[in-house]
Design an enzyme around this catalytic site. Structure first.
Site, PDB file in Angstrom:
ATOM      1  N   HIS A  82       6.043  22.922  -8.544  1.00 30.47           N
ATOM      2  CA  HIS A  82       4.961  23.252  -9.484  1.00 30.47           C
ATOM      3  C   HIS A  82       4.139  24.433  -8.988  1.00 30.47           C
ATOM      4  O   HIS A  82       3.231  24.900  -9.651  1.00 30.47           O
ATOM      5  CB  HIS A  82       4.051  22.033  -9.694  1.00 30.47           C
ATOM      6  CG  HIS A  82       3.447  21.501  -8.427  1.00 30.47           C
ATOM      7  ND1 HIS A  82       4.070  20.563  -7.648  1.00 30.47           N
ATOM      8  CD2 HIS A  82       2.293  21.828  -7.791  1.00 30.47           C
ATOM      9  CE1 HIS A  82       3.321  20.294  -6.584  1.00 30.47           C
ATOM     10  NE2 HIS A  82       2.247  21.063  -6.634  1.00 30.47           N
TER      11      HIS A  82
ATOM     12  N   HIS B 211      -3.046  28.570  -8.355  1.00 30.82           N
ATOM     13  CA  HIS B 211      -2.815  28.058  -9.712  1.00 30.82           C
ATOM     14  C   HIS B 211      -2.963  29.247 -10.647  1.00 30.82           C
ATOM     15  O   HIS B 211      -3.818  30.116 -10.418  1.00 30.82           O
ATOM     16  CB  HIS B 211      -3.850  26.971 -10.056  1.00 30.82           C
ATOM     17  CG  HIS B 211      -3.745  25.772  -9.152  1.00 30.82           C
ATOM     18  ND1 HIS B 211      -3.009  24.654  -9.474  1.00 30.82           N
ATOM     19  CD2 HIS B 211      -4.265  25.559  -7.919  1.00 30.82           C
ATOM     20  CE1 HIS B 211      -3.117  23.776  -8.477  1.00 30.82           C
ATOM     21  NE2 HIS B 211      -3.855  24.305  -7.510  1.00 30.82           N
TER      22      HIS B 211
ATOM     23  N   GLU C  58      -8.330  26.628 -12.251  1.00 28.21           N
ATOM     24  CA  GLU C  58      -8.532  25.181 -12.495  1.00 28.21           C
ATOM     25  C   GLU C  58     -10.009  24.918 -12.739  1.00 28.21           C
ATOM     26  O   GLU C  58     -10.384  24.320 -13.753  1.00 28.21           O
ATOM     27  CB  GLU C  58      -8.021  24.385 -11.288  1.00 28.21           C
ATOM     28  CG  GLU C  58      -6.511  24.577 -11.082  1.00 28.21           C
ATOM     29  CD  GLU C  58      -5.825  23.348 -10.539  1.00 28.21           C
ATOM     30  OE1 GLU C  58      -6.185  22.915  -9.427  1.00 28.21           O
ATOM     31  OE2 GLU C  58      -4.973  22.773 -11.238  1.00 28.21           O
TER      32      GLU C  58
ATOM     33  N   THR D 193      -5.891  18.109  -7.377  1.00 29.43           N
ATOM     34  CA  THR D 193      -5.707  18.384  -8.816  1.00 29.43           C
ATOM     35  C   THR D 193      -4.257  18.219  -9.243  1.00 29.43           C
ATOM     36  O   THR D 193      -3.898  18.520 -10.374  1.00 29.43           O
ATOM     37  CB  THR D 193      -6.147  19.826  -9.150  1.00 29.43           C
ATOM     38  OG1 THR D 193      -5.255  20.739  -8.474  1.00 29.43           O
ATOM     39  CG2 THR D 193      -7.584  20.082  -8.736  1.00 29.43           C
ATOM     40  N   THR D 194      -3.405  17.777  -8.308  1.00 28.64           N
ATOM     41  CA  THR D 194      -2.027  17.447  -8.694  1.00 28.64           C
ATOM     42  C   THR D 194      -1.739  16.052  -8.147  1.00 28.64           C
ATOM     43  O   THR D 194      -2.456  15.564  -7.261  1.00 28.64           O
ATOM     44  CB  THR D 194      -1.009  18.442  -8.074  1.00 28.64           C
ATOM     45  OG1 THR D 194      -1.234  18.495  -6.681  1.00 28.64           O
ATOM     46  CG2 THR D 194      -1.169  19.821  -8.658  1.00 28.64           C
TER      47      THR D 194
HETATM   48  C1  LIG Z   1       0.269  14.036   1.428  1.00 29.19           C
HETATM   49  O1  LIG Z   1       0.721  15.051   0.542  1.00 29.19           O
HETATM   50  C2  LIG Z   1       0.841  16.309   1.179  1.00 29.19           C
HETATM   51  C3  LIG Z   1       1.663  17.238   0.276  1.00 29.19           C
HETATM   52  C4  LIG Z   1       0.885  18.577  -0.023  1.00 29.19           C
HETATM   53  N1  LIG Z   1      -0.181  18.331  -1.025  1.00 29.19           N
HETATM   54  C5  LIG Z   1       0.049  17.765  -2.258  1.00 29.19           C
HETATM   55  C6  LIG Z   1      -0.780  18.078  -3.343  1.00 29.19           C
HETATM   56  N2  LIG Z   1      -0.454  17.622  -4.562  1.00 29.19           N
HETATM   57  C7  LIG Z   1      -2.000  18.874  -3.208  1.00 29.19           C
HETATM   58  C8  LIG Z   1      -2.828  19.386  -4.246  1.00 29.19           C
HETATM   59  C9  LIG Z   1      -3.912  20.076  -3.793  1.00 29.19           C
HETATM   60  S1  LIG Z   1      -5.185  20.821  -4.679  1.00 29.19           S
HETATM   61  N3  LIG Z   1      -4.603  21.548  -5.949  1.00 29.19           N
HETATM   62  O2  LIG Z   1      -6.065  19.772  -5.118  1.00 29.19           O
HETATM   63  O3  LIG Z   1      -5.776  21.781  -3.772  1.00 29.19           O
HETATM   64  S2  LIG Z   1      -3.863  20.116  -2.085  1.00 29.19           S
HETATM   65  C10 LIG Z   1      -2.416  19.186  -1.974  1.00 29.19           C
HETATM   66  S3  LIG Z   1      -1.671  18.625  -0.621  1.00 29.19           S
HETATM   67  O4  LIG Z   1      -2.179  17.322  -0.390  1.00 29.19           O
HETATM   68  O5  LIG Z   1      -1.774  19.603   0.408  1.00 29.19           O
HETATM   69 ZN   LIG Z   2      -4.557  23.512  -5.856  1.00 28.86          ZN
END
Ligand SMILES: COCCCN1C=C(N)c2cc(S(N)(=O)=O)sc2S1(=O)=O
Ligand SMILES: [Zn+2]
Length: 249
Positions: free
Chosen positions: A52, A84, A94, A187-188
């Site tokens: 994504h 994004h 976002e 946000t995902t």
């Molecule tokens: C434990 O999972 C680790 C995999 C990597 N990530 C997954 C996301 N969906 C995600 C979204 C993010 S956001 N758009 O809120 O910054 S940061 C982030 S994240 O936590 O760094």
């Molecule tokens: Zn993000």
């Protein structure tokens, strides 16, 4: 779960992200400190197409690249940054500012290495993750983005990764480091409510041509019929009773 029981209302409230930031109702908080970025360019590791979006990942086995001060207690270890964007230059960010959308938004993701031992562990706690959001506004080609963009053809399809070492992340920060901050979520998926959001008030520039390169990434893997990551921004979520704080009056 993501639902908080707010006693005075006897109802369940969400703390989801992104949100629209109303700059007039944001509350100046004089106890907010300036942000302290200590990034080591050598901790840059690789670029990964995660389907994504693409993540620029950093080595996070020790506190070499950290974010501290600002609204935070302790220090948060840099683990990745990503963007994004939208299917056109008319939207893509976002967070919104007074209903205004930017064509893209940079998220620099850190986790609380003072209290937790991994990102996965930190993501289970409200003080586990800190994400710095930087708006991208249309303008001249941003040279700091070029070294990333020229590598995107190596991670065209989902699951592809390429080495990416020696990156000066400070080059993606604006001059003015004033910010808004509020408590929210990823946000995902899995939308964990573990994020202290720190949204910089000054935008950096991106050109239309550079955004075009983002939209050429594919959300499909190399042996599937290609489809493209034309947009990957989540709609804004209800603020409920949360307050957005500002680092400057
Ligand atoms: C434990 O999972 C680790 C995999 C990597 N990530 C997954 C996301 N969906 C995600 C979204 C993010 S956001 N758009 O809120 O910054 S940061 C982030 S994240 O936590 O760094
Ligand atoms: Zn993000």
């Amino acid at each position: 779960m993501g639902l908080h029981y707010s006693h005075h209302k006897h109802c369940l409230t969400h703390h989801q992200s992104p949100i629209n930031i109303n700059t007039r109702t944001a509350k100046y908080n004089p106890s907010l400190k300036p942000l302290k970025f200590s990034y080591d360019p050598k901790t840059a590791k690789r670029i990964v197409n995660v389907g994504h979006c693409f993540n620029v990942e950093f080595e996070d086995i020790c506190d070499k690249s950290v974010l501290s001060e600002g609204p935070l207690d302790g220090h948060y270890r840099l683990c990745q940054f990503h963007f994004h964007w939208g299917s056109s230059d008319r939207d893509g960010s976002e967070h919104n500012i007074d209903g205004h959308l930017y064509p893209a938004e940079l998220h620099i993701v850190h986790w609380n290495s003072k209290k937790y031992t991994s990102f996965a562990e930190a993501a289970k706690h409200p003080d586990g993750v800190a994400v710095v959001g930087v708006f991208l506004k249309l303008g001249n080609t941003n040279p700091a983005l070029q070294s990333i963009i020229e590598n995107l053809d190596k991670v065209k399809t989902k699951g592809k990764a390429c080495p990416f070492t020696e990156f000066h992340l400070n080059g993606l920060l604006p001059e003015d480091l004033n910010y808004w901050t509020y408590m929210g979520s990823l946000t995902t998926k899995p939308y964990f409510e573990c994020v202290t959001w720190i949204i910089l008030q000054e935008a950096i520039t991106v050109s239309s041509q550079q955004l075009e390169q983002f939209r050429r990434l594919q959300c499909t893997s190399e042996n599937e019929n290609p489809s493209f990551i034309l947009e990957n921004h989540r709609p804004v979520q209800p603020l409920d009773h949360r307050v957005v704080y500002s680092s400057c009056p």
